[in-house]
Motif scaffolding. Structure first.
Motif, PDB file in Angstrom:
ATOM      1  N   ASP A  81      87.071  87.190  62.969  1.00  0.00           N
ATOM      2  CA  ASP A  81      86.127  88.099  63.619  1.00  0.00           C
ATOM      3  C   ASP A  81      84.674  87.732  63.343  1.00  0.00           C
ATOM      4  OD1 ASP A  81      88.148  89.623  64.724  1.00  0.00           O
ATOM      5  OD2 ASP A  81      88.401  90.778  62.883  1.00  0.00           O
ATOM      6  N   VAL A  82      84.447  86.672  62.574  1.00  0.00           N
ATOM      7  CA  VAL A  82      83.050  86.316  62.294  1.00  0.00           C
ATOM      8  C   VAL A  82      82.651  85.104  63.130  1.00  0.00           C
ATOM      9  CG1 VAL A  82      83.023  87.266  59.981  1.00  0.00           C
ATOM     10  CG2 VAL A  82      83.744  84.901  60.320  1.00  0.00           C
ATOM     11  N   GLU A  83      81.352  84.858  63.217  1.00  0.00           N
ATOM     12  CA  GLU A  83      80.877  83.772  64.076  1.00  0.00           C
ATOM     13  C   GLU A  83      81.260  82.412  63.466  1.00  0.00           C
ATOM     14  OE1 GLU A  83      77.256  85.080  61.654  1.00  0.00           O
ATOM     15  OE2 GLU A  83      79.171  85.853  62.330  1.00  0.00           O
ATOM     16  N   PRO A  84      81.325  81.382  64.321  1.00  0.00           N
ATOM     17  CA  PRO A  84      81.797  80.061  63.886  1.00  0.00           C
ATOM     18  C   PRO A  84      81.090  79.536  62.641  1.00  0.00           C
ATOM     19  CG  PRO A  84      81.548  80.085  66.254  1.00  0.00           C
ATOM     20  CD  PRO A  84      81.046  81.411  65.762  1.00  0.00           C
ATOM     21  N   SER A  85      79.781  79.787  62.503  1.00  0.00           N
ATOM     22  CA  SER A  85      79.079  79.200  61.362  1.00  0.00           C
ATOM     23  C   SER A  85      79.596  79.808  60.054  1.00  0.00           C
ATOM     24  CB  SER A  85      77.574  79.433  61.499  1.00  0.00           C
ATOM     25  OG  SER A  85      77.311  80.812  61.533  1.00  0.00           O
ATOM     26  N   ARG A  86      79.916  81.103  60.104  1.00  0.00           N
ATOM     27  CA  ARG A  86      80.467  81.758  58.918  1.00  0.00           C
ATOM     28  C   ARG A  86      81.875  81.215  58.646  1.00  0.00           C
ATOM     29  NH1 ARG A  86      80.847  83.322  54.720  1.00  0.00           N
ATOM     30  NH2 ARG A  86      81.017  85.384  53.785  1.00  0.00           N
ATOM     31  N   GLU A  88      82.886  78.219  59.303  1.00  0.00           N
ATOM     32  CA  GLU A  88      82.729  76.894  58.694  1.00  0.00           C
ATOM     33  C   GLU A  88      82.460  77.028  57.200  1.00  0.00           C
ATOM     34  OE1 GLU A  88      83.217  74.059  60.394  1.00  0.00           O
ATOM     35  OE2 GLU A  88      83.724  75.395  62.055  1.00  0.00           O
ATOM     36  N   GLN A  89      81.620  78.013  56.842  1.00  0.00           N
ATOM     37  CA  GLN A  89      81.334  78.233  55.423  1.00  0.00           C
ATOM     38  C   GLN A  89      82.605  78.544  54.656  1.00  0.00           C
ATOM     39  OE1 GLN A  89      78.495  81.376  55.228  1.00  0.00           O
ATOM     40  NE2 GLN A  89      76.736  80.016  55.447  1.00  0.00           N
ATOM     41  N   LEU A  90      83.432  79.423  55.260  1.00  0.00           N
ATOM     42  CA  LEU A  90      84.687  79.777  54.595  1.00  0.00           C
ATOM     43  C   LEU A  90      85.585  78.557  54.443  1.00  0.00           C
ATOM     44  CD1 LEU A  90      85.728  83.199  56.128  1.00  0.00           C
ATOM     45  CD2 LEU A  90      85.379  82.691  53.724  1.00  0.00           C
ATOM     46  N   LYS A  91      85.622  77.758  55.521  1.00  0.00           N
ATOM     47  CA  LYS A  91      86.515  76.605  55.507  1.00  0.00           C
ATOM     48  C   LYS A  91      86.189  75.671  54.354  1.00  0.00           C
ATOM     49  CE  LYS A  91      87.736  76.081  60.387  1.00  0.00           C
ATOM     50  NZ  LYS A  91      87.490  75.213  61.546  1.00  0.00           N
ATOM     51  N   ARG A  92      84.914  75.635  53.980  1.00  0.00           N
ATOM     52  CA  ARG A  92      84.531  74.745  52.889  1.00  0.00           C
ATOM     53  C   ARG A  92      85.111  75.187  51.561  1.00  0.00           C
ATOM     54  NH1 ARG A  92      78.486  74.138  54.767  1.00  0.00           N
ATOM     55  NH2 ARG A  92      79.245  73.837  56.890  1.00  0.00           N
ATOM     56  N   ARG A  93      85.592  76.428  51.513  1.00  0.00           N
ATOM     57  CA  ARG A  93      86.216  76.889  50.267  1.00  0.00           C
ATOM     58  C   ARG A  93      87.716  76.604  50.252  1.00  0.00           C
ATOM     59  NH1 ARG A  93      84.872  82.947  50.104  1.00  0.00           N
ATOM     60  NH2 ARG A  93      85.831  82.852  48.044  1.00  0.00           N
ATOM     61  N   PHE A  94      88.225  76.014  51.348  1.00  0.00           N
ATOM     62  CA  PHE A  94      89.650  75.694  51.407  1.00  0.00           C
ATOM     63  C   PHE A  94      89.881  74.234  51.062  1.00  0.00           C
ATOM     64  CE2 PHE A  94      90.009  78.619  55.396  1.00  0.00           C
ATOM     65  CZ  PHE A  94      89.698  79.716  54.613  1.00  0.00           C
TER      66      PHE A  94
ATOM     67  N   SER B 259      89.835  71.172  59.627  1.00  0.00           N
ATOM     68  CA  SER B 259      89.919  72.118  58.517  1.00  0.00           C
ATOM     69  C   SER B 259      88.733  71.941  57.574  1.00  0.00           C
ATOM     70  CB  SER B 259      91.229  71.940  57.762  1.00  0.00           C
ATOM     71  OG  SER B 259      91.206  70.725  57.066  1.00  0.00           O
ATOM     72  N   LEU B 260      88.109  70.770  57.602  1.00  0.00           N
ATOM     73  CA  LEU B 260      86.918  70.565  56.778  1.00  0.00           C
ATOM     74  C   LEU B 260      85.663  70.988  57.528  1.00  0.00           C
ATOM     75  CD1 LEU B 260      87.328  67.156  54.983  1.00  0.00           C
ATOM     76  CD2 LEU B 260      86.804  69.348  53.953  1.00  0.00           C
ATOM     77  N   GLY B 261      85.853  71.446  58.763  1.00  0.00           N
ATOM     78  CA  GLY B 261      84.697  71.834  59.552  1.00  0.00           C
ATOM     79  C   GLY B 261      83.963  70.650  60.149  1.00  0.00           C
ATOM     80  N   ILE B 262      84.635  69.491  60.218  1.00  0.00           N
ATOM     81  CA  ILE B 262      84.002  68.333  60.854  1.00  0.00           C
ATOM     82  C   ILE B 262      84.511  68.270  62.287  1.00  0.00           C
ATOM     83  CG2 ILE B 262      83.722  65.828  60.789  1.00  0.00           C
ATOM     84  CD1 ILE B 262      84.404  65.951  57.831  1.00  0.00           C
ATOM     85  N   PRO B 263      83.632  68.434  63.287  1.00  0.00           N
ATOM     86  CA  PRO B 263      84.118  68.427  64.669  1.00  0.00           C
ATOM     87  C   PRO B 263      84.595  67.031  65.075  1.00  0.00           C
ATOM     88  CG  PRO B 263      81.811  69.127  64.532  1.00  0.00           C
ATOM     89  CD  PRO B 263      82.177  68.613  63.196  1.00  0.00           C
ATOM     90  N   PRO B 264      85.833  66.908  65.539  1.00  0.00           N
ATOM     91  CA  PRO B 264      86.339  65.600  65.976  1.00  0.00           C
ATOM     92  C   PRO B 264      85.462  65.015  67.077  1.00  0.00           C
ATOM     93  CG  PRO B 264      88.100  67.230  65.976  1.00  0.00           C
ATOM     94  CD  PRO B 264      86.842  67.964  65.688  1.00  0.00           C
TER      95      PRO B 264
END
Lengths: 263, 386
Positions: A81-86, A88-94, B259-264
């Motif tokens: 439910d959050v915008e893509p930039s947020r 992406e931030q979350l994804k960096r914690r995975f 998953s790393l947020g890197i756009p292909p």
């Protein structure tokens, strides 16, 4: 569905919460009403037979596939439910270990592990090199920096994948079938590694697997997905489920179809 | 071999006899080698005999004379058991070898999952047309979305915000540039020669062989050089891009990037697109030169024109505008081939056959779009009067 019971005296904060999640392919609903919570430091197992949707559930949790319904909350942030930039931030914690390792085949192991660091940190190349060597050494692959994925065995690829998943010191580690395709000893070593890393880094680990040995060896909490009921039919510590659950299907799953032995 | 009984079906090797031991009891006696691919009794015929026997008797089996057996025997038995179960005839399997019984039991219908058999559906003509149209429409939508994404990525790159590895770009440059030279040389030289041949025959009639240089020069520089390089690159590089990205899709490598947020799109498509945008015009210039050289070989070798004469005639005929038009073609083709290859690669499904399909589809898409683009550019030039 009750939330998984925490171990005694282990009331840690809830870091991931899944609410009313639904998995479907087109109009075909595979799973619905998935509700569970994961606490900091858990090794949380998502188990179930082949094709029950557990890998898809993981993909929805890590942001690769939008769920048909429901929420995935990290803390109080609802991922979808959050915008893509947020996001992406979350994804960096995975950190994610894919089933096949999913190492980028055109890069060496060192480059694979270095890429997340290059993308998201301001470290100098020398610092990155050091970190990469350290991460590879953590998974027992010190010295393999300049090898390409195609030159490694299946077990080594998985471990290299784990080194890459840990590159950014993630808060959450996700594993898709970590022991699939590994011999029993390599699988055991990977399990041990998961436990050690989780304990020493205080990482929350989510594992999708149907490997019984792994489930009992590493799982502190778990849920069982039943494709016929189209939802989760058990939650809790795997050993506890085996000992106490009244659900025959779960018990059969956990005993390779033999059922609980009378004591 | 058993031959005495009237009900016996006669066979070289495998044989089955129907022996009524009591009014309500039928024994099937098997003998010989029941091996698939051998000369087995026809199950249908045997079954017909069974069906005809009324009232349905109890059935038992005797296998003393049975030699070797394999799946051929099992299939035969399974059909008999099926038939008997269907008509409510009791079957006594105890006379069969233990292995046969176990295998029959494993394959018995009640051990199979129910409700999985696909119904063969044959949708009507209109439904199929509608499905195909919708598919086409979705394909077109996806293509537009992809082109949009690629454009956004490109602008991101211009603003210095898109990131990819330099080494990926240099590798793509090498693959699409230097490594393509041999085949571009061969094809362009031959196309130049063929053009010259065809023109020479006609022009000789009027004694103006020298104009071969004009035909070859204008034809190659203005459009043929670009088209030939475009088609070569579609087959060579477009397919390679699709296969590379398709394989990455199969191996979850693209998931790992996302998953790393890197756009292909930034990381994989941009370097490939840039490489082709840069190298295609270079290859086109090279191809122009090779084509003219081909024409010259024919002109000098067959039409007794002088090298200098041919050279100056070419210079006179080929205007700089033609050269720019050719370059513009090749620049557009570079983008198209890269987009087609990357689009099909990223659309690839997760199995081996899909990778092959992606490669084929990339070539087809690439060539079709090259031809369409040529038509559009030619029309534009016509309108602009250049």
């Amino acid at each position: 569905m009750s939330a998984p019971k925490p171990d005694s005296g282990n009331e840690r904060e809830i870091v991931i919460e899944v609410r009313n999640l639904e998995i479907s392919y087109g109009s075909f609903v595979l799973m619905r009403d998935l509700n569970f919570q994961i606490r900091r430091g858990d090794i949380f197992i998502i188990m179930g037979g082949s094709g029950c949707g557990k890998s898809t559930l993981m993909k929805q949790m890590i942001g690769l596939k939008r769920p048909a319904g429901g929420k995935v909350l990290y803390g109080d942030v609802s991922f979808w439910d959050v915008e893509p930039s947020r996001q992406e931030q979350l994804k960096r914690r995975f950190g994610i270990l894919f089933q096949s390792g999913a190492l980028w085949s055109s890069m060496t192991l060192a480059e694979n592990v270095a890429l997340p660091l290059e993308q998201y940190t301001d470290l100098t190349p020398a610092q990155i090199r050091e970190l990469v060597s350290f991460k590879l050494a953590l998974v027992g692959l010190g010295g393999f920096e300049d090898f390409y994925p195609s030159e490694l065995s299946g077990g080594m690829k998985k471990r290299a994948g784990l080194a890459r998943a840990m590159a950014l010191d993630p808060d959450f580690l996700f594993f898709d079938e970590p022991s699939a395709g590994l011999d029993p000893i390599s699988a055991r070593l990977l399990d041990d590694l998961i436990i050690e890393l989780s304990e020493s880094l205080d990482t929350t680990v989510v594992v999708v697997t149907h490997d019984l040995a792994s489930i009992f060896a590493i799982g502190t909490h778990s849920i069982f997905l039943d494709p016929e009921e189209k939802t989760m039919t058990a939650a809790g510590n795997p050993k506890q489920i085996l000992a106490e659950s009244g659900n025959e299907k779960v018990v059969r799953f956990l005993t390779r179809g033999e059922g609980r032995k009378p004591e | 071999m058993q031959q005495e009984h009237s009900d016996t079906a006669h066979f070289e090797d495998a044989a089955v006899q129907f022996i009524p031991v009591a009014p309500d009891r039928l024994v099937l006696k098997f003998s010989g080698n029941w091996v698939a691919g051998g000369d087995l009794p026809d199950a249908d015929e045997a079954l017909q005999d069974l069906v005809r026997t009324k009232p349905a008797p109890r059935i038992a089996f005797v296998t003393e004379g049975l030699g070797a057996w394999d799946s051929g025997f099992l299939v035969f038995l399974a059909r008999i058991v099926d038939l008997c179960n269907g008509s409510g005839t009791p079957v006594d399997l105890s006379g069969l070898p233990e292995g046969v019984r176990k295998l029959l039991d494993l394959a018995s219908p009640d051990k199979q999952r129910t409700g999985v058999t696909r119904e063969k559906s044959s949708p009507g003509f209109l439904v199929r047309v509608a499905d195909a149209t919708l598919d086409l429409f979705h394909g077109f939508q996806e293509m537009l979305a992809f082109i949009g994404d690629a454009t956004l990525s490109f602008f991101k790159l211009l603003r210095g915000k898109a990131e990819f590895r330099r080494s990926d770009l240099s590798q793509a440059l090498q693959e699409t540039g230097a490594q393509a030279l041999p085949i571009v040389s061969l094809i362009s030289l031959l196309v130049g020669m063929i053009l010259a041949f065809v023109a020479a025959i006609q022009l000789k009639l009027f004694g103006v062989q020298i104009y071969v240089a004009d035909v070859v020069g204008i034809g190659v520089v203005r459009v043929m050089g670009a088209i030939m390089t475009g088609i070569i690159m579609a087959g060579r590089t477009g397919a390679a891009f699709a296969a590379q990205l398709g394989m990455m899709q199969v191996n979850e490598e693209i998931d790992a990037l996302e998953s790393l947020g890197i756009p292909p799109m930034d990381f994989l498509v941009l370097p490939r697109m840039l490489a082709l945008m840069l190298m295609m015009p270079m290859l086109c210039i090279y191809s122009d030169l090779m084509g003219i050289l081909g024409g010259m070989i024919v002109g000098v070798g067959m039409l007794d024109l002088g090298v200098a004469e041919y050279y100056y005639q070419t210079l006179k005929a080929v205007k700089l505008t033609y050269f720019w038009i050719g370059l513009f073609h090749s620049f557009v083709f570079g983008i198209l081939v890269a987009l087609a290859g990357c689009l099909r690669g990223l659309q690839c499904e997760r199995n081996a056959a899909a990778v092959g399909f992606a490669a084929t589809s990339a070539v087809v898409t690439g060539i079709v779009s090259i031809v369409v683009a040529t038509a559009v550019i030619t029309l534009l030039c016509q309108v602009l009067g250049i």
